[in-house]
Design a protein around this motif. Structure first.
Motif: not given
Length: 243
Positions: A136-151
């Motif tokens: 979550c950096d100021p340069e980053v527009r957003g994120a797409v997550l494939l199969s997030p385990p949230l581990h």
């Protein structure tokens, strides 16, 4: 010609080396549109290297083979520390998702230094943990997550994204091994702007061309909406991947 699993479309492909703040060199590749400036950039964060995840894991490899030509998107892939692929081995050793913070930062800094437009993170499995924890950096527009385990990534990491307001899209296979759509919706509910998309019949590894196309199409829908939906045919020159 139908675009198949092994189809490699034209791009300007360049080997790159990322330099981390803790002194490591990471192996990577930048794939750019061959005939135009890119409209957006995806920074790929691969699956778990101790379970054979690498920059050449198939969804990310196919993103680099297709998206520069089909969507005008720059694709930056790299091996995190200690990871090997056919492109080579990155220095260092696996850091359980902690020291990889420097790897994520190095990739974002490279994109900024190169003037690559509108960078998004695209993480898969372990790569989603890196995106959530360190992306979550100021340069980053957003994120797409494939199969997030949230581990490895937890509520505190989700809260950082919630506070940022940056788009967060989770593609969750119906039959995922670690986190399925209903539970994912509950977990991601603390991020008001998060989208959770259940993918019918898919599994954690996104095996099968229909599921790869779904993943790439959803990525492009966010990062380069003018190119959505992606075509399934190509009339120009192409090659075949032999991996």
């Amino acid at each position: 010609m139908d675009i198949r699993a092994s189809t490699v479309l034209p791009a300007d492909r360049r080997p790159i080396t990322l330099h981390t703040a803790d002194g490591l060199e990471l192996v990577g590749e930048l794939a750019l549109p061959e005939d135009r400036d890119p409209v957006a950039t995806i920074i790929c964060l691969h699956p778990l290297p101790t379970a054979e995840g690498m920059m050449d894991s198939h969804v990310m490899r196919k993103a680099s083979f297709r998206l520069p030509a089909l969507a005008g998107v720059a694709v930056l892939r790299f091996n995190t520390r200690g990871t090997t692929s056919r492109h080579g081995t990155s220095q260092g050793t696996f850091g359980e998702g902690e020291t990889e913070r420097y790897d994520v930062a190095a990739a974002i800094e490279f994109a900024e230094f190169e003037g690559l437009p509108a960078p998004w993170l695209v993480g898969w499995s372990f790569g989603t943990e890196l995106a959530l924890k360190w992306g979550c950096d100021p340069e980053v527009r957003g994120a797409v997550l494939l199969s997030p385990p949230l581990h490895r990534a937890g509520d505190a990491d989700l809260d950082v994204w919630a506070a940022s307001g940056k788009p967060l899209v989770a593609l969750v296979p119906e039959f995922d091994d670690y986190l399925r759509p209903d539970e994912a919706r509950r977990r991601f509910a603390r991020v008001p702007q998060a989208e959770v998309i259940g993918v019918d019949n898919a599994k954690h590894l996104w095996v099968g061309e229909p599921y790869v196309r779904t993943a790439l199409d959803e990525i492009v829908r966010r990062v380069a909406p003018g190119a959505h939906p992606l075509p399934t045919e190509w009339d120009g020159p192409y090659e075949r991947d032999t991996l």
